[in-house]
Write an enzyme that holds these catalytic residues in place. Structure first.
Site, PDB file in Angstrom:
ATOM      1  CE  LYS A 166      -3.751   1.734   2.895  1.00  0.00           C
ATOM      2  NZ  LYS A 166      -4.734   1.487   3.947  1.00  0.00           N
TER       3      LYS A 166
ATOM      4  CB  SER B 215      -7.719   3.226   2.916  1.00  0.00           C
ATOM      5  OG  SER B 215      -6.798   2.951   4.001  1.00  0.00           O
TER       6      SER B 215
ATOM      7  CB  SER C 242      -8.157   0.614   5.918  1.00  0.00           C
ATOM      8  OG  SER C 242      -8.961   1.931   5.926  1.00  0.00           O
TER       9      SER C 242
END
Length: 415
Positions: A36, A113, A137
């Site tokens: 990420k 996210s 997330s």
């Protein structure tokens, strides 16, 4: 160095097209992963989902210890993938870099996210991906995309060289499509081989990783009430499988306090903490945020220290409540999200309502700092839907193993 494959799911950020070979050999040899775009990699810029962050920060001078661990264990890093802006969403849409494709439900969002992480894994481009989980997330995209995912015990894995959202709640995570890969990564990050049992001699209240002789399972009725009807048969199946392993299964609310209070408490404390963390940069740079995320930062800026302190006191009480419920050896069953992945065409009011319901579920682990693992299923509607196991602090690897045993048992039955 470019990626050795085409990004067919739109998961990678433009500055994330690079490859790092393994630095050692171990349990992850032969596996590939993505990170990420919150994780630092020395010599590369970290974008945190926003071009202004990318522009105003120099290339990283150090690499996240978790990435270093994975490389040492034999895995290959295939660059960086999209995150919602500063990780401040569970939707998975990014106005700057686009919305990664949810291959398991192409007309729906991947969840955020850790949107790029989930999309890259679900699309089969990497074996696993690093994410983060502050308010959901990892649990939400794992549920939306049909993946294994774990929110780790608060503070268990290093947050060094990772862009924070709310340090009080941020946890480092990973997602995988295959259960064996999921467990291998967990064992590597927790520093233990897959075939080595965790020490049962550790203090039962310690947050260090430990083995668990599970005593009872509890279906959290108040959390289940927040989810769509499609989750009910999946919850029942997991509860039944746990019972077949010899665990008594009880039905009980997570809390004597309504989950809307949990949600509001989480939102208040985490937003205050996030604004305290990023106020100087936002005020100085005035970055362009998408409308929903801009609204969250505006709301965060309005929270005063007294309001935050009051909410933190409520959090302490709620944290004790759920930790007491689980004790040292109980596991809880609950939905991972309140619905299947949200349609791209959903109107903002619908998205906000689903988001609120989901946060009433995800705030339980968040406020209590506990590990929660998503078991992926396909619901009766044909869409991915996750059921979670929530465990005591430090039960992460034992929780993974229990979840995999349940998932395997149900798969064998065709559930």
């Amino acid at each position: 160095m470019t990626l050795p494959f085409d990004d067919t799911v739109g998961a990678w950020v433009p500055h994330g097209h690079f490859r790092l070979p393994p630095t050692g050999q171990g349990p992850l040899t032969g596996l590939a992963f993505a990170a990420k775009d919150l994780y630092d990699v020395a010599g590369h810029r970290t974008g945190a989902g926003n071009p202004a962050w990318l522009r105003t920060h120099e290339p990283a001078d150090a690499t996240s210890p978790l990435i270093a661990q994975l490389l040492q264990a034999g895995a290959t890093l295939h660059g960086k993938v999209i995150t919602d802006e500063l990780a401040y969403s569970i939707q998975g849409e990014n106005v700057h870099y686009g919305t990664p494709r949810n291959t398991r439900a192409p007309d729906r969002v991947p969840g955020g996210s850790s949107s790029g992480s989930a999309a890259a894994v679900a699309g089969g481009l990497v074996d696993f991906a690093l994410g983060t989980d502050t308010g959901g997330s990892t649990r939400v995209p794992a549920s939306y995309c049909g993946l294994w995912g774990l929110r780790t015990t608060q503070g268990l894995l290093s947050t060094q060289h990772v862009v924070p959202l709310s340090p009080l709640f941020d946890t480092m995570t990973w997602l995988a499509a295959r259960s064996d890969v999921f467990e291998r990564v967990g064992s590597a990050l927790l520093g233990l081989p897959v075939d080595m049992p965790l020490s049962a001699a550790l203090d039962a209240q310690s947050d260090a990783p430990r083995e668990i002789a599970w005593r009872e399972a509890i279906v959290l009725t108040d959390a289940c009430a927040q989810a769509d009807a499609a989750f009910a048969p999946l919850i029942d199946a997991v509860a039944g499988a746990l019972q077949e392993t010899g665990l008594p299964v009880a039905q009980q609310a997570a809390s004597s306090t309504d989950l809307e209070t949990w949600r509001r408490t989480y939102i208040t404390v985490s937003a205050w903490d996030a604004w305290r963390t990023h106020q100087a940069w936002i005020t100085d740079v005035r970055p362009d945020f998408g409308p929903a995320i801009a609204g969250r930062w505006q709301a965060a800026a309005s929270i005063g220290a007294d309001e935050a302190a009051t909410a933190a006191a409520v959090q302490a009480r709620l944290r004790d409540e759920v930790r007491t419920l689980l004790g040292a050896d109980r596991v809880a069953v609950l939905p991972s999200a309140s619905s299947a992945a949200i349609a791209h065409t959903a109107d903002p009011a619908t998205v906000d309502a689903i988001r609120a319901q989901t946060f009433r579920i995800t705030s339980i682990a968040g406020l209590a700092g506990l590990p929660q693992v998503n078991i992926p299923f396909i619901g009766g509607d044909g869409l991915p839907a996750g059921v979670s196991l929530l465990g005591p602090a430090g039960s992460d690897l034992a929780l993974i193993r229990l979840a995999i045993s349940i998932g395997t048992r149900l798969s064998a039955l065709g559930t």
